[in-house]
Design a protein around this motif. Structure first.
Motif, PDB file in Angstrom:
ATOM      1  N   LEU A  21       0.830  -1.200   0.000  1.00  0.00           N
ATOM      2  CA  LEU A  21       0.000   0.000   0.000  1.00  0.00           C
ATOM      3  C   LEU A  21       0.869   1.255   0.000  1.00  0.00           C
ATOM      4  O   LEU A  21       1.602   1.507   0.964  1.00  0.00           O
ATOM      5  CB  LEU A  21      -0.905  -0.003   1.234  1.00  0.00           C
ATOM      6  CG  LEU A  21      -1.883   1.160   1.349  1.00  0.00           C
ATOM      7  CD1 LEU A  21      -2.996   1.026   0.320  1.00  0.00           C
ATOM      8  CD2 LEU A  21      -2.469   1.220   2.750  1.00  0.00           C
ATOM      9  N   PRO A  22       0.823   2.093  -1.055  1.00  0.00           N
ATOM     10  CA  PRO A  22       1.511   3.383  -1.011  1.00  0.00           C
ATOM     11  C   PRO A  22       0.687   4.396  -0.226  1.00  0.00           C
ATOM     12  O   PRO A  22      -0.552   4.415  -0.321  1.00  0.00           O
ATOM     13  CB  PRO A  22       1.617   3.769  -2.481  1.00  0.00           C
ATOM     14  CG  PRO A  22       0.454   3.097  -3.134  1.00  0.00           C
ATOM     15  CD  PRO A  22       0.199   1.829  -2.363  1.00  0.00           C
ATOM     16  N   VAL A  23       1.345   5.222   0.552  1.00  0.00           N
ATOM     17  CA  VAL A  23       0.662   6.239   1.357  1.00  0.00           C
ATOM     18  C   VAL A  23       1.353   7.576   1.104  1.00  0.00           C
ATOM     19  O   VAL A  23       2.483   7.797   1.531  1.00  0.00           O
ATOM     20  CB  VAL A  23       0.706   5.905   2.861  1.00  0.00           C
ATOM     21  CG1 VAL A  23      -0.054   6.970   3.651  1.00  0.00           C
ATOM     22  CG2 VAL A  23       0.145   4.525   3.131  1.00  0.00           C
ATOM     23  N   ASP A  24       0.692   8.478   0.385  1.00  0.00           N
ATOM     24  CA  ASP A  24       1.226   9.816   0.154  1.00  0.00           C
ATOM     25  C   ASP A  24       0.876  10.692   1.355  1.00  0.00           C
ATOM     26  O   ASP A  24      -0.304  10.906   1.647  1.00  0.00           O
ATOM     27  CB  ASP A  24       0.645  10.407  -1.130  1.00  0.00           C
ATOM     28  CG  ASP A  24       1.144   9.665  -2.362  1.00  0.00           C
ATOM     29  OD1 ASP A  24       2.354   9.380  -2.430  1.00  0.00           O
ATOM     30  OD2 ASP A  24       0.316   9.346  -3.246  1.00  0.00           O
ATOM     31  N   ALA A  25       1.897  11.174   2.044  1.00  0.00           N
ATOM     32  CA  ALA A  25       1.669  11.880   3.300  1.00  0.00           C
ATOM     33  C   ALA A  25       2.464  13.181   3.336  1.00  0.00           C
ATOM     34  O   ALA A  25       3.505  13.322   2.694  1.00  0.00           O
ATOM     35  CB  ALA A  25       2.071  10.995   4.473  1.00  0.00           C
ATOM     36  N   VAL A  26       1.933  14.120   4.106  1.00  0.00           N
ATOM     37  CA  VAL A  26       2.599  15.386   4.379  1.00  0.00           C
ATOM     38  C   VAL A  26       3.158  15.310   5.797  1.00  0.00           C
ATOM     39  O   VAL A  26       2.553  14.690   6.681  1.00  0.00           O
ATOM     40  CB  VAL A  26       1.604  16.555   4.234  1.00  0.00           C
ATOM     41  CG1 VAL A  26       2.255  17.877   4.631  1.00  0.00           C
ATOM     42  CG2 VAL A  26       1.069  16.608   2.812  1.00  0.00           C
ATOM     43  N   LYS A  27       4.292  15.929   6.004  1.00  0.00           N
ATOM     44  CA  LYS A  27       4.928  15.904   7.321  1.00  0.00           C
ATOM     45  C   LYS A  27       3.922  16.266   8.408  1.00  0.00           C
ATOM     46  O   LYS A  27       3.215  17.270   8.308  1.00  0.00           O
ATOM     47  CB  LYS A  27       6.103  16.882   7.356  1.00  0.00           C
ATOM     48  CG  LYS A  27       6.870  16.868   8.674  1.00  0.00           C
ATOM     49  CD  LYS A  27       8.052  17.823   8.646  1.00  0.00           C
ATOM     50  CE  LYS A  27       8.779  17.804   9.989  1.00  0.00           C
ATOM     51  NZ  LYS A  27       9.948  18.722   9.988  1.00  0.00           N
ATOM     52  N   GLY A  28       3.852  15.414   9.432  1.00  0.00           N
ATOM     53  CA  GLY A  28       2.940  15.640  10.546  1.00  0.00           C
ATOM     54  C   GLY A  28       1.650  14.846  10.460  1.00  0.00           C
ATOM     55  O   GLY A  28       0.920  14.761  11.450  1.00  0.00           O
TER      56      GLY A  28
END
Length: 526
Positions: A21-28
């Motif tokens: 599973l890829p998870v595109d995330a922003v810091k925090g």
């Protein structure tokens, strides 16, 4: 409002699943995922730059994982083995705007005289200070004048400009997770506590735990699992092999180990070259009464016996295969003559959810164990049918279940080995319920009250709680208090009770040796 809308939109589209599973995330971002496995397996989490952040063991059935994105980019969560069957999906992705700002920790002077002296000499938080701390290791352990049976233990964390809080995650329920204080004007975070001599426990530290808007108490407590890690200043480690099913320690991560002077020896935990190893089999057991299937791990001793073998039934198979070296303990005890050759059956939970449905005083589960599992085993193995040579054992809910089985079927289960048994428990519904639970209106210690009213039996009990298992002031009687109460009730009835308290908390680190001591007490030569 915008952050809440983002969270709702994400929740609407997240249940897309795959083995990777890829998870595109922003810091925090605070991220929660789930995985469904037919057999126990391992989840791996990789950072955007390809580093392995975590290997998390997961039980059969559905379980969770959570983390905080420490940098922006694409994370990857997936099953470690390409041959593993199962799926992984996202259940929550909460951006910083949908989180509460962490309340700054209090500032306080150092409680440790030794640390105060070091700070005065080298300057608190200076490179020289941290070099000295690193060289000596942490936590710092100091005697307490006029209290020879206690020690002051000081945990340390080196923060940075962005650190807002540090918490101690350990098997001691004193209240909410213990928060460190910051030494004013420095990067030194500290927490000091008095502990009894002989204390042994595993712990982790967690900086900047996400604060969740609108989350209940349990959800907020679980959020610490996104940040827990071993203490970087403590080189003594305990690698927990797999999660316990239920509770809050359902994450595979390396723990730090604390042992105070006076901690008892642990002679049974390591393999010995001269000791023959028993045979281990992994089976599946289908219950017609409960309509489910569970994994069994069966241990058979290396030594031959002309008699039917004593039987040990041990709950939470997953944990007692990997967190506790159960087969090594049995090999060593048998070879040393401390217990007779025996057969052990480690009883698995069909799913994570079924543990809290079956183990807490469920009559259908007790009847299945006595009426289905025991005959099934006797038809396949040379095992005893005598109650006095049958030990039913477990920790936490498993300890509660052991005492419950002996109450409902004393003719089949004549020895109880309970480690930190959850005798605080009470059903949220009348007898005959399927699922267990405790609600605010339920009166605790239900099983103890059943023993008050029941006729005396020949069952022998080994009860072992931890001295640090007192409950938080707002939670009512804890494991220590309710084990002491059950002990007194059983002894007043004329039952034989072997009672032993250890200096520790709700922790497999202690249950390893306590399992051995309980078997010696219940099955060893008089």
């Amino acid at each position: 409002m915008k952050a809440c809308l983002i969270l709702l939109l994400l929740a609407a589209v997240l249940p897309v699943s795959a083995q990777q599973l890829p998870v595109d995330a922003v810091k925090g971002d605070y991220i929660v995922g789930a995985l469904q496995l037919p057999e126990a397996g391992v989840l791996e989490l990789q950072s955007p730059d390809g580093q392995l952040l975590r290997r998390q063991a997961a039980p059969a059935g559905e379980s969770e994982f959570r983390f905080v994105a420490l940098q922006s980019g694409r994370y990857r969560a997936g099953l470690a083995s390409p041959q593993s069957q199962g799926r992984v999906w996202l259940t929550e992705q909460r951006p910083l705007e949908a989180q509460l700002p962490e309340v700054a920790a209090p500032e306080a002077p150092l409680a440790s005289p030794k640390l105060r002296a070091l700070a005065n000499e080298l300057g608190a938080g200076t490179p020289a200070f941290w070099a000295a701390v690193q060289a000596s290791g942490a936590p710092w352990i100091e005697p307490i004048p006029d209290h020879p049976q206690s020690w002051q233990v000081s945990f340390l964390w080196r923060g940075d400009a962005s650190t807002r809080s540090v918490r101690l995650f350990w098997p001691v329920r004193q209240g909410d997770q213990e928060r460190f204080a910051r030494l004013p004007g420095t990067d030194v975070w500290h927490y000091s506590v008095r502990l009894p001599s002989g204390t042994r426990l595993a712990y982790q530290l967690a900086p900047d735990v996400p604060q969740l808007k609108g989350a209940g108490r349990q959800a907020q407590r679980r959020a610490i699992l996104a940040r827990v890690q071993a203490d970087p200043l403590n080189l003594r480690r305990w690698a927990a092999g797999t999660p316990a099913l239920g509770g809050f320690d359902n994450i595979q991560a390396e723990h730090s180990l604390l042992e105070l002077p006076g901690a008892p020896p642990e002679p049974w935990l390591e393999p010995r070259a001269e000791v023959p190893r028993g045979r281990v089999e992994h089976l599946r057991f289908q219950s017609q009464q409960l309509g489910n299937e569970r994994r069994l791990t069966v241990y058979l001793p290396a030594q031959k016996s002309a008699e039917a073998l004593p039987l040990l039934l041990l709950f939470d198979e997953d944990a007692y295969v990997t967190r506790v070296p159960t087969t090594t303990i049995l090999d060593n005890l048998i070879a040393s003559g401390r217990i007779p050759p025996l057969m052990a059956v480690l009883v698995g939970n069909p799913t994570r959810e079924s543990r809290s449905e079956e183990l807490p005083c469920n009559p259908r589960f007790a009847d299945m164990m006595a009426g289905e599992l025991l005959p099934w085993l006797a038809a396949r193995y040379p095992v005893t049918r005598e109650a006095g040579r049958t030990v039913v054992a477990g920790s936490s809910y498993g300890g509660l279940a052991s005492a419950w089985l002996a109450l409902r079927h004393p003719e089949r289960f004549g020895r109880v080995l309970s480690l930190s048994g959850s005798f605080w428990w009470a059903p949220a519904r009348p007898p005959g319920f399927v699922a267990g639970g405790l609600d605010d209106a339920a009166e605790g210690e239900w099983l103890t009250r059943q023993y008050v009213a029941a006729p005396r039996s020949d069952v022998v009990f080994y009860l072992s709680p931890g001295l640090l298992e007192r409950s938080a002031p707002s939670d009512g009687p804890g494991i220590l208090e309710t084990n002491r109460h059950l002990r007194d009730v059983l002894m007043a009835r004329g039952q034989r009770v072997i009672y032993r308290e250890f200096a520790g908390g709700h922790d497999y680190v202690n249950w390893r040796s306590e399992l051995a001591e309980g078997l010696i007490a219940l099955l060893g030569a008089p």
